[in-house]
Design an enzyme around this catalytic site. Sequence first.
Site, PDB file in Angstrom:
ATOM      1  CB  CYS A  41      -0.936   0.098   1.204  1.00 43.08           C
ATOM      2  SG  CYS A  41      -2.086  -1.265   1.336  1.00 43.08           S
ATOM      3  NE  ARG A  49       4.574   1.611  -0.145  1.00 44.98           N
ATOM      4  CZ  ARG A  49       5.591   1.392   0.664  1.00 44.98           C
ATOM      5  NH1 ARG A  49       6.812   1.612   0.261  1.00 44.98           N
ATOM      6  NH2 ARG A  49       5.389   0.964   1.891  1.00 44.98           N
ATOM      7  CD1 TRP A  81      -0.229  -6.352  -3.131  1.00 44.62           C
ATOM      8  CD2 TRP A  81      -0.402  -6.926  -0.986  1.00 44.62           C
ATOM      9  NE1 TRP A  81       0.075  -7.697  -3.028  1.00 44.62           N
ATOM     10  CE2 TRP A  81      -0.021  -8.070  -1.717  1.00 44.62           C
ATOM     11  CE3 TRP A  81      -0.576  -7.057   0.396  1.00 44.62           C
ATOM     12  CZ2 TRP A  81       0.186  -9.320  -1.127  1.00 44.62           C
ATOM     13  CZ3 TRP A  81      -0.366  -8.298   0.979  1.00 44.62           C
ATOM     14  CH2 TRP A  81       0.013  -9.412   0.215  1.00 44.62           C
ATOM     15  CG  ASN A 127       1.577   0.659   4.164  1.00 44.70           C
ATOM     16  OD1 ASN A 127       1.284  -0.514   3.956  1.00 44.70           O
ATOM     17  ND2 ASN A 127       2.814   1.099   4.126  1.00 44.70           N
ATOM     18  N   GLY A 128      -0.585  -1.068   6.363  1.00 45.14           N
ATOM     19  CA  GLY A 128      -0.211  -1.912   7.501  1.00 45.14           C
ATOM     20  C   GLY A 128      -1.332  -2.870   7.845  1.00 45.14           C
ATOM     21  CD  GLU A 182      16.659 -13.465  -7.848  1.00 40.98           C
ATOM     22  OE1 GLU A 182      16.090 -13.978  -6.883  1.00 40.98           O
ATOM     23  OE2 GLU A 182      16.350 -12.350  -8.304  1.00 40.98           O
ATOM     24  CE  LYS A 206      13.339 -11.497  -9.983  1.00 38.38           C
ATOM     25  NZ  LYS A 206      14.056 -11.260  -8.783  1.00 38.38           N
ATOM     26  CD  GLU A 240       9.501 -11.628  -8.769  1.00 40.03           C
ATOM     27  OE1 GLU A 240       8.845 -11.083  -7.886  1.00 40.03           O
ATOM     28  OE2 GLU A 240      10.746 -11.580  -8.805  1.00 40.03           O
ATOM     29  CG  HIS A 296      18.630 -37.158  -4.789  1.00 41.46           C
ATOM     30  ND1 HIS A 296      19.018 -38.381  -4.317  1.00 41.46           N
ATOM     31  CD2 HIS A 296      19.776 -36.482  -5.051  1.00 41.46           C
ATOM     32  CE1 HIS A 296      20.341 -38.441  -4.263  1.00 41.46           C
ATOM     33  NE2 HIS A 296      20.825 -37.293  -4.708  1.00 41.46           N
ATOM     34  CE  LYS A 322      11.417  -3.192  -5.613  1.00 40.77           C
ATOM     35  NZ  LYS A 322      12.079  -4.318  -6.289  1.00 40.77           N
TER      36      LYS A 322
HETATM   37  O1  M6R Z   1      12.694  -5.405   0.215  1.00 41.91           O
HETATM   38  P1  M6R Z   1      13.170  -6.793   0.461  1.00 41.91           P
HETATM   39  O2  M6R Z   1      14.464  -7.097  -0.188  1.00 41.91           O
HETATM   40  O3  M6R Z   1      13.196  -7.146   1.922  1.00 41.91           O
HETATM   41  O4  M6R Z   1      12.074  -7.723  -0.213  1.00 41.91           O
HETATM   42  C1  M6R Z   1      12.112  -9.117  -0.076  1.00 41.91           C
HETATM   43  C2  M6R Z   1      11.228  -9.781  -1.090  1.00 41.91           C
HETATM   44  O5  M6R Z   1       9.898  -9.392  -0.920  1.00 41.91           O
HETATM   45  C3  M6R Z   1      11.646  -9.453  -2.530  1.00 41.91           C
HETATM   46  O6  M6R Z   1      12.986  -9.772  -2.745  1.00 41.91           O
HETATM   47  C4  M6R Z   1      10.779 -10.239  -3.531  1.00 41.91           C
HETATM   48  O7  M6R Z   1      11.040 -11.596  -3.433  1.00 41.91           O
HETATM   49  C5  M6R Z   1      11.023  -9.713  -4.952  1.00 41.91           C
HETATM   50  N1  M6R Z   1       9.775  -9.356  -5.557  1.00 41.91           N
HETATM   51  C6  M6R Z   1      11.620 -10.695  -5.859  1.00 41.91           C
HETATM   52  O8  M6R Z   1      11.850 -10.178  -7.116  1.00 41.91           O
END
Ligand code: M6R
Length: 619
Positions: A2, A27, A75, A101-102, A492, A496, A499, A515, A614
Amino acid sequence: MCGIVGYIGDQQAYPILIRGLHRLEYRGYDSAGVSLISEKGDLNIYKAKGKVAALEESCKSQDLTGTIGIAHTRWATHGEPNQVNAHPHYSESRNLALVHNGIIENYKSLRTQLEEYGMTFASETDTEVLVQLIEYVKKDHNCDLFTAVQLALNYVVGAYAIAILEKDHPDQLVCARKGSPLVIGVSKKADGRTEFFLGSDATPIVEYTNQVVYLQDGEIAIMDRTGRLEIVDLKSTPQTPKMATLQLNLDQIEKGGFPHFMLKEIWEQPNALRNCIRGRINPANKDIILTGVLDHKERFLNCRRIIICACGTSWHSALIGKYFIEEACQIPVEVEYASEFRYRNPVILPDDIVIAVSQSGETADTLAAIELAKEKGAFLYGICNVIGSSIPRATDSGTYLHVGPEIGVASTKAFTGQVITLSMLGLAIAKVRKSLSDEMYHMLVEELYKIPDKMQWTLENNKDIDKFAERFTYCKNFLYLGRGYNYPVALEGALKLKEISYIHAEGYPAAEMKHGPIALVDAEMPVVVIAPKRGMYDKIVSNIQEIKSRGGKIISVVTEGDVTVKGMSDYTFTIPDTRDCYVPLLAVIPLQLLSYYVAVTKGCNVDQPRNLAKSVTVE
Ligand code: M6R
């Protein structure tokens, strides 16, 4: 999650609020809303399901006048993402409007109590409870809004950043924070007039002023048109506003000719990493200076274990950090999912150092994990990108990434910034503990310094990924394999892809394939293998054979000049040679580009993937 924007001054608030919402849309984008006190004195709220553009569309025929307002991009947590649950929320009398926000953890009991007092609710949100509670307290104590907010928040358990408008007082804006970020921008004009801007981060503020106050946890602020900025804590004790100068400029938060922030941020990596190592690596004497370590030398000298807490992509970079620090410093390193760590009763010893890795510096689980570690007496070190965010403020020492704002929801330059920072940290600790020979230390520093140029080479030499990405658009599954330092890169790469393109992908240590996962391999299954001509090269070649003999499609990341793996692969990305420990910094780039182009070809919104935000400031 948010985003909150606010404004009070002598300009029309609506355009400022909408621009701010666009900047904060990363956000959350389930719904958006705005509240203004109009020139006629009405307290108007307009909201729409979906993105800020939908809000703008729905507002076209409304009264958008007013020089004070608040706005929100959501969000969803409590209540489905529809128009009713969108913020701002009115109080029952419609005299107050609030954005939040929260998460309010005790909202159910508060709501039940307020319902018993006869209040009715329009939405399912925890936020509406806040605005109703403030109104109730205000009437009950017959006090002003600023006082009512101070009193009301003492009943609230949870995390919040809030901003509130009061119809009868169009000259003041009240806000508060605990656990969720809030920045106040202050613009003083030559003629004495003052404008105030509010933002969940500084991006909605930077084009108007570089003077900001980062509201601290448990603080409540009131701003008015006379230039008054008064801050108190939850016990109503006055606090002095601490003015800071923003280290951010407008160019950094715009797309600069790229179609998406993600692509811009991928291409920014060589320069972002140059900024990250600037002043920290001295190429002349092949040395590293990290003040965060030097200022606490004894701690690092006597440390017997390091625990790194992180989430998502930051957890992947933490894993690379573990491999590096263990190898260079011979200190045991544990990498923890912050969300798990915080709810266990972890053993923390007096000599432990707990490192939080977080791009945003606001991730709720990571913050809670270090707070727990602090209670248990650990020394805390933060590796974050957003300056002035909560984690750097909660830690004893740390290192900023300095890679510039990352707007795309999928983390790219923050990942490589974290990996290079953890490498510098490992080298700085190794120097303090004398755990590396001088020769090895200088060689590793020298090679690290060359990484940004090698990243540039990698970008220039893998430009054609866009051409074959479309062949993979229809795939249902991907497998990513790597060994050693490249196992986290496999994780990673898979994250990527899933997501932003919504294609299922798994990352595995290559040897684990036998395995179980190998059962999935068939002619439809692309298998991405990170296979640099280093360390365990022969072993990864065997893994590739095993996949090929089951008909899998091999997409490999190989070292420049390698013909063996290239000959076995259906598609190859090439990276320059570097030390094993630095391969992740290069190998991840083609994987970022692959996921980007697959997602774009599929028509996905890469900067704002569904269901994501984000900054995960809620659990
Ligand atoms: O702001 P942060 O690095 O703590 O965020 C952690 C994760 O939410 C963040 O890395 C998330 O996995 C990304 N969207 C991945 O691309």
